[in-house]
Design an enzyme around this catalytic site. Structure first.
Site, mmCIF file in Angstrom:
data_model
loop_
_atom_site.group_PDB
_atom_site.id
_atom_site.type_symbol
_atom_site.label_atom_id
_atom_site.label_comp_id
_atom_site.label_asym_id
_atom_site.label_seq_id
_atom_site.Cartn_x
_atom_site.Cartn_y
_atom_site.Cartn_z
ATOM 1 N N TYR A 166 -14.225 1.219 10.481
ATOM 2 C CA TYR A 166 -12.802 1.571 10.488
ATOM 3 C C TYR A 166 -12.402 2.092 11.873
ATOM 4 O O TYR A 166 -11.463 1.588 12.497
ATOM 5 C CB TYR A 166 -12.565 2.643 9.431
ATOM 6 C CG TYR A 166 -11.120 3.065 9.246
ATOM 7 C CD1 TYR A 166 -10.207 2.224 8.602
ATOM 8 C CD2 TYR A 166 -10.673 4.318 9.674
ATOM 9 C CE1 TYR A 166 -8.888 2.624 8.403
ATOM 10 C CE2 TYR A 166 -9.363 4.718 9.475
ATOM 11 C CZ TYR A 166 -8.466 3.874 8.840
ATOM 12 O OH TYR A 166 -7.169 4.281 8.646
ATOM 13 N N GLY A 221 0.816 -1.213 0.000
ATOM 14 C CA GLY A 221 0.000 0.000 0.000
ATOM 15 C C GLY A 221 0.849 1.262 0.000
ATOM 16 O O GLY A 221 2.084 1.206 -0.123
ATOM 17 N N THR A 276 -6.355 -2.917 -1.906
ATOM 18 C CA THR A 276 -6.294 -1.518 -2.371
ATOM 19 C C THR A 276 -4.937 -1.180 -2.999
ATOM 20 O O THR A 276 -4.554 -0.010 -3.052
ATOM 21 C CB THR A 276 -6.593 -0.518 -1.227
ATOM 22 O OG1 THR A 276 -5.742 -0.828 -0.118
ATOM 23 C CG2 THR A 276 -8.036 -0.575 -0.795
ATOM 24 N N THR A 334 -10.435 -7.334 9.288
ATOM 25 C CA THR A 334 -9.033 -7.028 8.969
ATOM 26 C C THR A 334 -8.343 -6.372 10.169
ATOM 27 O O THR A 334 -7.238 -6.751 10.550
ATOM 28 C CB THR A 334 -8.961 -6.128 7.719
ATOM 29 O OG1 THR A 334 -9.472 -6.862 6.618
ATOM 30 C CG2 THR A 334 -7.540 -5.683 7.427
#
Ligand code: NAD
Ligand code: UDP
Length: 326
Positions: A147, A14, A39, A94
């Protein structure tokens, strides 16, 4: 004494992870990059694949894995709101299962583990700047909660493994970080504005653009991560890492237009739910404990990022989710 270490970087392909892998290889360590490429894409780290000290493992951190390592930088997690909200349950897994799996490795191998936490643990803050002592104002049932609460829970797990099992932990709360290597369809504000400006599309300002953010250049942030990991004074954090220079989103858009020479215009779009109205780190603790502060101005960092975006071939990138700029 040997300073060579076997270092695992989760989310290593990332934005932050790829810069960190490069830095650790330059420091002559053995680097394992673990990523599921949710991502990111392999091209983000392709240049490292020939390095004999670099190993790539395609693995989803929500599944257990056992590795022999000395240090773990746990960065795996989508960071852009559009992508972490795409599958919120997966985002929670995650952060939470991922942290547990990494903590289990750290516990067994006696590795030191650094957790990439976030300014989002403060939610939509009612104080500015935000200090580490501030407990935050997170909406636990809103669209950002997957998140924010996932990252809060990961912090809890690190401190519980530390208290129960003596795991050697480091917790950093990262504020908005940007730089070359941002996925062009990442959806965060800097990549959106630059891509829009370079392709003569309108710059999409969410709300009236009066909300603020403080943007840290990725190289500055990576310096701080390594300083935190290498700190031998037993400083666990949490510590804020970011650039305290604060800008409104409208100021950022105007700066991008000026620096790209674009003739695009600004258009207002609906403000996403729970979008924090202000964000600015108090970095007194990082200054005191790590002797660190960012040195790259927004103008300098944007210049390098715009240069990098000018060189990429958009046709070679696949949007991570259907939630991308039009
Ligand atoms: P990024 O999206 O560019 O990188 C995250 C990486 O994690 C990607 O390569 C992605 O494929 C990988 N990943 C996601 N889910 C995974 C999974 N289940 N298993 C394995 N790999 C997975 O984001 P970034 O900006 O580089 O952020 C890195 C870390 O720093 C994240 O944990 C993020 O929450 C944290 N952080 C970043 C910022 C920022 O502004 N960049 C701010 C606060 C916190
Ligand atoms: N934003 C915007 N236009 C965009 C993308 C984001 O105005 O195309 C705003 C967003 O609403 C937020 C700020 O920019 O107020 C930063 O958004 P980003 O997604 O980069 O990260 P956040 O700090 O919200 O996690």
């Amino acid at each position: 004494m040997s300073t060579y270490k076997r270092i695992l970087v989760t989310g290593g392909a990332g934005l932050i992870g790829s810069h960190l892998c490069r830095r650790l290889l330059a420091d002559d360590h053995d680097v394992i990059c673990m990523d599921n490429f949710f991502t990111s894409q392999k091209r983000d780290i392709a240049a490292l694949l020939d390095n004999p000290n670099f190993e790539l493992i395609r693995h989803d951190i929500t599944e257990p894995i056992w590795l022999e390592v000395d240090e773990i930088y746990n960065l795996a997690c989508p960071a852009s709101p559009v992508h972490y909200q795409f599958n919120p349950v997966k985002t929670l897994q995650t952060s939470i299962l991922g942290a547990m799996h990494m903590l289990d490795i750290a516990d067994r191998t006696k590795a030191r583990i650094l957790q990439a936490s976030t300014s989002e643990v403060y939610g939509d803050p009612d104080i500015s700047p935000q200090t580490e002592a501030y407990r935050g104002r997170v909406n636990p049932i809103g669209p950002r909660a997957c998140y924010d609460e996932g990252k809060r829970c990961a912090e809890t797990l690190l401190f519980d493994y530390h208290r129960m099992r003596g795991v050697d932990i480091r917790v950093v709360r990262i504020f908005n970080t940007y730089g070359p290597g941002l996925h062009p369809y990442d959806g965060r504000v800097i990549s959106n504005f630059i891509i829009q400006a370079l392709s003569s599309q309108n710059l999409t300002i969410y709300g009236d653009g009066s909300q603020t953010r403080s943007f840290c250049y990725v190289d500055d942030l990576v310096d701080a991560l390594v300083l935190m990991m290498e700190n031998e004074a037993g400083f666990t954090g949490p510590v804020n890492l970011g650039n305290p220079e604060e800008f409104t989103i409208r100021q950022l858009a105007e700066r991008v237009l000026e620096m790209t020479g674009s003739e695009s215009t600004l258009v207002e779009m609906p403000l996403p739910a729970d979008d924090p109205t202000q964000r600015r780190p108090d970095i007194a603790l990082a200054r005191e404990k790590l002797g660190w502060e960012p040195t790259t101005s927004l103008r300098e960092g944007l210049g390098r990022t715009i240069e990098a975006f000018n060189l990429i071939d958009l046709a070679r990138y696949r949007p991570p989710t259907p939630n991308r700029i039009k």
